[in-house]
Structure formats: structure tokens, C-alpha cells
Write a protein that holds these residues in place. Structure first.
Motif, PDB file in Angstrom:
ATOM      1  N   GLU A 144      -6.853   4.179  -5.363  1.00  0.00           N
ATOM      2  CA  GLU A 144      -7.672   3.933  -4.171  1.00  0.00           C
ATOM      3  C   GLU A 144      -7.351   4.967  -3.089  1.00  0.00           C
ATOM      4  O   GLU A 144      -8.264   5.546  -2.476  1.00  0.00           O
ATOM      5  CB  GLU A 144      -7.400   2.522  -3.630  1.00  0.00           C
ATOM      6  CG  GLU A 144      -7.855   1.392  -4.531  1.00  0.00           C
ATOM      7  CD  GLU A 144      -9.287   0.946  -4.251  1.00  0.00           C
ATOM      8  OE1 GLU A 144     -10.040   1.720  -3.623  1.00  0.00           O
ATOM      9  OE2 GLU A 144      -9.635  -0.165  -4.669  1.00  0.00           O
ATOM     10  N   THR A 145      -6.071   5.199  -2.856  1.00  0.00           N
ATOM     11  CA  THR A 145      -5.659   6.132  -1.822  1.00  0.00           C
ATOM     12  C   THR A 145      -6.130   7.546  -2.128  1.00  0.00           C
ATOM     13  O   THR A 145      -6.641   8.253  -1.254  1.00  0.00           O
ATOM     14  CB  THR A 145      -4.126   6.110  -1.656  1.00  0.00           C
ATOM     15  OG1 THR A 145      -3.714   4.790  -1.292  1.00  0.00           O
ATOM     16  CG2 THR A 145      -3.676   7.088  -0.579  1.00  0.00           C
ATOM     17  N   MET A 192       0.836  -1.201   0.000  1.00  0.00           N
ATOM     18  CA  MET A 192       0.000   0.000   0.000  1.00  0.00           C
ATOM     19  C   MET A 192       0.869   1.249   0.000  1.00  0.00           C
ATOM     20  O   MET A 192       2.032   1.216   0.378  1.00  0.00           O
ATOM     21  CB  MET A 192      -0.917   0.014   1.234  1.00  0.00           C
ATOM     22  CG  MET A 192      -1.964  -1.082   1.209  1.00  0.00           C
ATOM     23  SD  MET A 192      -3.134  -0.915  -0.171  1.00  0.00           S
ATOM     24  CE  MET A 192      -3.983   0.581   0.328  1.00  0.00           C
ATOM     25  N   ASP A 235      -3.555   0.857  -6.346  1.00  0.00           N
ATOM     26  CA  ASP A 235      -3.450   1.275  -4.944  1.00  0.00           C
ATOM     27  C   ASP A 235      -3.389   2.797  -4.834  1.00  0.00           C
ATOM     28  O   ASP A 235      -3.987   3.393  -3.933  1.00  0.00           O
ATOM     29  CB  ASP A 235      -2.207   0.665  -4.297  1.00  0.00           C
ATOM     30  CG  ASP A 235      -2.398  -0.791  -3.893  1.00  0.00           C
ATOM     31  OD1 ASP A 235      -3.545  -1.279  -3.966  1.00  0.00           O
ATOM     32  OD2 ASP A 235      -1.409  -1.433  -3.493  1.00  0.00           O
TER      33      ASP A 235
END
Length: 270
Positions: A110-111, A1, A107
């Protein structure tokens, strides 16, 4: 992540008050195909955020000039420099390499969605078989957005494809019928001239634009429309169109390779 170090927060004066219009690009200069919608979203008072998912240069190359070109054009629309994100450079994803970096790119998206606030609209490159980076970005972004219930906000825009075109010829800003009904907006002559002038502001890509500009000029003069379509998860499970894809003809990648990388990523998410 992602960590805080490599996923800077999207913050700034007044951002909390304005809904976000998000534009997802693979390379610097992809924005030329959606100028009208960028202008419209700014006119609506929305905060426009642009994210580029490759560095736009080969591995180890310097993306500084390409970044400056796109940043300069986008700022002509009133977009804040702090709302232009060169994720590909930050994540070391080279031009042509997005299919090898789907996990880290997804990722990152998404963040950023977690940090972004209220979304009003999302625009992304079409599923059309023109460039593997375009199709890969389309597919993983669509799945991420779908899982958040944001699919109704998404519109795709065509950049180039060679559906029904011989050899290495291609169609510019021409939506594939298989992607569904087209929402059409007329572009004023004043805006067409403005947008064409912006297309001349990518000197690092002059070789590419020598081949591209005549088609873009034709589009703005004789078509003069911004065309977008809704997007479908189901479409990303199938080849964009029948026949050899443009990126296969150019030997950038193959549909089987793109499909395999997307399948691998999807399997890991389930």
C-alpha cells in the motif's frame, strides 16, 4: 503502518516521466518465468519496478547473495538498482513465511503504491497452488490493487503447479485453465537463448535448479511462448485446483492454513 525508515521512497531521475510496470515476486529468481514481459515493458520505455516479498532464505539467514543474483539479472534488462526492492529482507519475512506476515507485507505494498506514480501494468505470480508464498502474495496483492481500481492492469503468470501431475512432478510456466483465457506472446530464439543463460545465474539455488532447469529448457525450446492471464478476486476464495496442491505434497503448508490466514487478514480490513 510503515514508517519512512522502513518504506523508502521510490524516486529518481526521470521517474516522473515514465509510467511504471510493477512486478511482484515472492522469491529471488521468480523473475525467470516473466522475462519476456520484463523485456517488453522496458522496450516500451516504462520504468520497471520489482518487489520481492520474502527474504528468499530461512529465518535468520543471509539474503545477500540471493539479492545479488536477482539484481544482476534484472540489471541486464536495464532496470535500475534503485527500482529493485527486497521487501522480504527488510521486513524479516523468511522463505515460506509470507502467510504469517500478510499484514505487514500488504501495508508495505500500500505504501509503495502511494509513492509510485502512474501505473501502466502489474504482473504477479499466478494463483496455482505451487508454493504458499506465491498464492498468498497473489491474493493480498490482488485485493489491494482491486481496492484502488487497478485490477484491469493486472496479469498473472504461472511459475509451477502440479495440476494433473502424479506424485511430486510439476508443470512449469503452464497456466491453469481455471484462471481464464491465456494471452500468448511468442519469444524469439535469440531471446530464448538469452533467457536460458540468465537461468544459470542463480548459483545459490543450484539444487533447486537441477530439478527445475530441464523443464524450463523444454518450455523455451518446444513452447517458446510467454503466457499471462487476467486475475480474479473470486478465484482467491477457492482452492487453486482440484486434488492435492504441490505445496501440500511438499508439506510446506496446506490450503486450509493459507485460506485461514487470508480470511483473518480480510476480516481485519473490513
Amino acid at each position: 503502518m510503515l514508517t519512512k525508515k522502513n518504506a523508502p521512497e521510490m524516486s529518481g531521475t526521470g521517474h516522473a516521466e515514465a509510467a511504471v510496470s510493477l512486478f511482484l515476486f515472492a522469491h529471488q529468481d521468480d523473475e525467470f518465468a516473466i522475462f519476456q514481459k520484463i523485456a517488453e515493458e522496458k522496450q516500451k520505455g516504462r520504468r520497471v519496478v520489482c518487489i520481492y516479498f520474502t527474504s528468499g532464505v530461512p529465518a535468520g539467514g543471509d539474503a545477500t547473495l540471493r539479492n545479488e543474483e536477482s539484481r544482476g539479472v534484472l540489471q541486464e534488462f536495464g532496470i535500475a538498482a534503485s527500482d529493485i526492492y527486497f521487501a522480504g529482507e527488510q521486513l524479516d519475512i523468511p522463505d515460506g513465511g509470507l502467510q504469517e506476515h500478510i499484514f505487514v507485507a500488504a501495508d508495505y505494498l500500500e505504501t509503495q503504491l502511494d509513492l509510485m506514480g502512474s501505473l501502466a501494468s502489474v504482473y504477479l505470480l499466478a494463483w496455482e497452488g505451487g508454493h504458499p508464498d506465491h498464492d498468498v502474495l497473489h491474493a493480498f496483492s490482488l485485493h489491494v490493487l482491486h481496492d484502488r481500481g487497478l485490477l484491469p492492469l493486472v496479469r498473472q503468470f504461472a511459475l509451477y503447479n502440479n495440476w494433473h501431475c502424479p506424485w511430486l512432478f510439476f508443470r512449469v510456466m503452464s497456466p491453469l485453465p481455471a484462471n481464464g483465457p491465456v494471452d500468448v506472446t511468442s519469444i524469439s530464439w535469440r531471446q530464448r537463448i538469452r533467457f536460458l543463460s540468465y537461468c544459470l545465474r542463480y548459483p545459490t539455488q543450484r539444487v533447486t535448479w537441477i530439478g527445475l532447469f530441464p523443464f524450463v529448457l523444454w518450455h523455451f525450446v518446444f513452447n517458446g511462448r510467454q503466457q499471462v492471464q487476467m486475475a480474479s478476486i473470486a478465484r482467491t476464495a477457492r482452492v487453486p485446483h482440484a486434488g492435492t496442491l504441490y505445496y501440500e505434497k511438499r508439506r510446506f503448508s496446506t490450503w486450509k492454513m493459507v485460506e485461514a490466514k487470508l480470511t483473518e487478514w480480510l476480516a481485519a480490513r473490513s
